[in-house]
Design a protein around this motif. Sequence first.
Motif, PDB file in Angstrom:
ATOM      1  N   VAL A  68       0.863  -1.185   0.000  1.00 57.46           N
ATOM      2  CA  VAL A  68       0.000   0.000   0.000  1.00 57.46           C
ATOM      3  C   VAL A  68       0.897   1.233   0.000  1.00 57.46           C
ATOM      4  CG1 VAL A  68      -1.767   1.297   1.247  1.00 57.46           C
ATOM      5  CG2 VAL A  68      -1.813  -1.224   1.239  1.00 57.46           C
ATOM      6  N   LYS A  69       0.611   2.169  -0.881  1.00 52.61           N
ATOM      7  CA  LYS A  69       1.399   3.393  -0.953  1.00 52.61           C
ATOM      8  C   LYS A  69       0.957   4.375   0.125  1.00 52.61           C
ATOM      9  CE  LYS A  69       2.603   3.438  -5.863  1.00 52.61           C
ATOM     10  NZ  LYS A  69       2.510   4.181  -7.137  1.00 52.61           N
ATOM     11  N   ALA A  70       1.906   5.215   0.527  1.00 47.51           N
ATOM     12  CA  ALA A  70       1.567   6.294   1.452  1.00 47.51           C
ATOM     13  C   ALA A  70       0.625   7.276   0.755  1.00 47.51           C
ATOM     14  CB  ALA A  70       2.836   7.015   1.901  1.00 47.51           C
ATOM     15  N   GLU A  71      -0.180   7.979   1.534  1.00 45.97           N
ATOM     16  CA  GLU A  71      -1.173   8.877   0.960  1.00 45.97           C
ATOM     17  C   GLU A  71      -0.551   9.961   0.093  1.00 45.97           C
ATOM     18  OE1 GLU A  71      -3.779  10.480   3.879  1.00 45.97           O
ATOM     19  OE2 GLU A  71      -4.587   8.532   4.499  1.00 45.97           O
ATOM     20  N   ASP A  72       0.641  10.408   0.435  1.00 48.44           N
ATOM     21  CA  ASP A  72       1.285  11.478  -0.323  1.00 48.44           C
ATOM     22  C   ASP A  72       2.205  10.957  -1.429  1.00 48.44           C
ATOM     23  OD1 ASP A  72       3.170  10.397   1.345  1.00 48.44           O
ATOM     24  OD2 ASP A  72       4.049  12.316   1.962  1.00 48.44           O
ATOM     25  N   ASP A  73       2.193   9.653  -1.650  1.00 51.90           N
ATOM     26  CA  ASP A  73       3.040   9.050  -2.671  1.00 51.90           C
ATOM     27  C   ASP A  73       2.272   9.013  -3.996  1.00 51.90           C
ATOM     28  OD1 ASP A  73       4.705   7.612  -4.286  1.00 51.90           O
ATOM     29  OD2 ASP A  73       4.874   5.864  -2.968  1.00 51.90           O
ATOM     30  N   GLU A  74       2.647   9.867  -4.923  1.00 55.12           N
ATOM     31  CA  GLU A  74       1.990   9.927  -6.221  1.00 55.12           C
ATOM     32  C   GLU A  74       2.852   9.320  -7.329  1.00 55.12           C
ATOM     33  OE1 GLU A  74       0.913  13.964  -6.940  1.00 55.12           O
ATOM     34  OE2 GLU A  74      -0.560  14.026  -5.298  1.00 55.12           O
ATOM     35  N   SER A  75       3.850   8.550  -6.928  1.00 55.67           N
ATOM     36  CA  SER A  75       4.692   7.891  -7.923  1.00 55.67           C
ATOM     37  C   SER A  75       3.893   6.811  -8.652  1.00 55.67           C
ATOM     38  CB  SER A  75       5.917   7.262  -7.248  1.00 55.67           C
ATOM     39  OG  SER A  75       5.524   6.209  -6.379  1.00 55.67           O
ATOM     40  N   LEU A 109      10.976  -2.624 -14.696  1.00 54.01           N
ATOM     41  CA  LEU A 109      10.085  -1.791 -13.902  1.00 54.01           C
ATOM     42  C   LEU A 109      10.370  -0.334 -14.248  1.00 54.01           C
ATOM     43  CD1 LEU A 109       7.929  -1.817 -11.632  1.00 54.01           C
ATOM     44  CD2 LEU A 109       9.813  -1.444 -10.016  1.00 54.01           C
ATOM     45  N   MET A 110       9.337   0.362 -14.681  1.00 60.05           N
ATOM     46  CA  MET A 110       9.433   1.784 -15.011  1.00 60.05           C
ATOM     47  C   MET A 110       8.860   2.574 -13.841  1.00 60.05           C
ATOM     48  SD  MET A 110       7.757   3.711 -18.303  1.00 60.05           S
ATOM     49  CE  MET A 110       7.862   5.482 -18.529  1.00 60.05           C
ATOM     50  N   HIS A 111       9.700   3.404 -13.226  1.00 57.27           N
ATOM     51  CA  HIS A 111       9.303   4.178 -12.047  1.00 57.27           C
ATOM     52  C   HIS A 111       9.206   5.656 -12.403  1.00 57.27           C
ATOM     53  CE1 HIS A 111       8.998   5.398  -7.835  1.00 57.27           C
ATOM     54  NE2 HIS A 111       9.970   6.263  -8.047  1.00 57.27           N
ATOM     55  N   VAL A 112       8.035   6.225 -12.164  1.00 57.01           N
ATOM     56  CA  VAL A 112       7.803   7.656 -12.394  1.00 57.01           C
ATOM     57  C   VAL A 112       7.645   8.316 -11.032  1.00 57.01           C
ATOM     58  CG1 VAL A 112       6.350   9.397 -13.486  1.00 57.01           C
ATOM     59  CG2 VAL A 112       6.637   7.135 -14.566  1.00 57.01           C
ATOM     60  N   SER A 118      11.610  13.140 -13.673  1.00 57.09           N
ATOM     61  CA  SER A 118      12.523  12.153 -14.228  1.00 57.09           C
ATOM     62  C   SER A 118      11.788  10.823 -14.349  1.00 57.09           C
ATOM     63  CB  SER A 118      13.758  11.993 -13.329  1.00 57.09           C
ATOM     64  OG  SER A 118      13.379  11.482 -12.051  1.00 57.09           O
ATOM     65  N   VAL A 119      12.466   9.861 -14.951  1.00 51.77           N
ATOM     66  CA  VAL A 119      11.941   8.495 -15.054  1.00 51.77           C
ATOM     67  C   VAL A 119      13.110   7.549 -14.817  1.00 51.77           C
ATOM     68  CG1 VAL A 119      10.874   6.758 -16.533  1.00 51.77           C
ATOM     69  CG2 VAL A 119      10.152   9.140 -16.714  1.00 51.77           C
ATOM     70  N   GLN A 120      12.877   6.495 -14.038  1.00 49.09           N
ATOM     71  CA  GLN A 120      13.891   5.449 -13.852  1.00 49.09           C
ATOM     72  C   GLN A 120      13.358   4.147 -14.442  1.00 49.09           C
ATOM     73  OE1 GLN A 120      13.108   7.473 -10.785  1.00 49.09           O
ATOM     74  NE2 GLN A 120      14.556   8.774 -11.905  1.00 49.09           N
ATOM     75  N   ILE A 121      14.196   3.510 -15.236  1.00 48.07           N
ATOM     76  CA  ILE A 121      13.841   2.244 -15.862  1.00 48.07           C
ATOM     77  C   ILE A 121      14.797   1.170 -15.347  1.00 48.07           C
ATOM     78  CG2 ILE A 121      13.399   1.045 -18.016  1.00 48.07           C
ATOM     79  CD1 ILE A 121      11.720   3.499 -17.795  1.00 48.07           C
ATOM     80  N   MET A 122      14.261   0.189 -14.655  1.00 47.13           N
ATOM     81  CA  MET A 122      15.082  -0.839 -14.012  1.00 47.13           C
ATOM     82  C   MET A 122      14.817  -2.190 -14.675  1.00 47.13           C
ATOM     83  SD  MET A 122      15.122  -1.849  -9.956  1.00 47.13           S
ATOM     84  CE  MET A 122      13.386  -2.361  -9.916  1.00 47.13           C
TER      85      MET A 122
END
Length: 341
Positions: A68-75, A109-112, A118-122
């Motif tokens: 579960v993401k934190a409420e302020d996590d909009e990633s 895994l693509m992380h925004v 920025s964008v991280q692609i793992m």
Amino acid sequence: MTYEVDHRKPRPKRRGRRVVLTLVSVVAVIVVGALVAGMWYLNSLSSAYEDNAQTFEESFPEEEGRPVKAEDDESINILLLGSDENGGSGESEDLPRVPQGGRSDTMMLMHVPSDRDSVQIMSIPRDLWVEVPGQGQHKINAALSLGGLPLTIDTIESLFDARIDHVAAVDMLGFTGLVDSLGGVTVNSSYDQPFTTAQGYTFQPGEQEMTSEEALSFVRHRQSFPDGDLQRVRNQQAFIQAVIDQTVTPSNLSNPGRVRDLVETFSPHVIVDDTLDSGAVASLGWNLRGAVNNVDFFTVPTGESSYSDDGQWIFYQDEQAMADISEALADSTLDEYAASR
């Protein structure tokens, strides 16, 4: 017959330009196509995507027990799967099939981040030895054959303690059309020796022009390399970066017909979850318009390689690296981790 591919002076290495095969088509959908969101031809572009892209019948595991993401996590985390209707490297592999697609050959895994700067692609090595929930120890790509897409997502979420928001799969046929539409690509091969693929193409170190057939052979091959799939990943990274560089250009993005042609070329080869519709893609792409030149690519570090008890060649996990990645995902510092690779 062996084809010699001309090479030129290598371009300087760029930090973090590491990724696997799937990125080209998905980035084209999310970044290239979506960057034109808000322009007068958006409806036309949206229909081109909606009319061609397929949707997974079942994507996510049961909600109970998922991170579960934190409420302020909009990633946003997007799982990207590569598939190949002709199978893996095209040489001698037998890989599990992506539902409604070809064979699963790559995973990333693509992380925004929340700030969308920025964008991280793992990329995740397919031979990484992991715990597949309810199934014991397996290579990470075995989760697909053991329990389909939901188990694959469950496995990755458990591995990194990070929630997957979207999933997309792309087959290699989409790349053929994309490279053809670009008139070929200039790829910088990082391998320090010439190598010849099973299809008879010989590639030299450094930059060289490739047709779609040559590029597919280049990214599938691994038999010549001491570290096998890891060098193939590096080759795929080089190819994908070349396509990104030659696709995301002002002349392409400012040409409505050109963008629509690109979307129509690869969208038939894309399968997505039912929440990753054209509206979600356009919204994300518009928010990422300032991040197109700030994409960090890296590969999950591995521990030692060996054989499993049942005779499979595997990479054990680098436990410290896995902990660091999990922490970076949770703290929204994956950009810092990627920069350190």
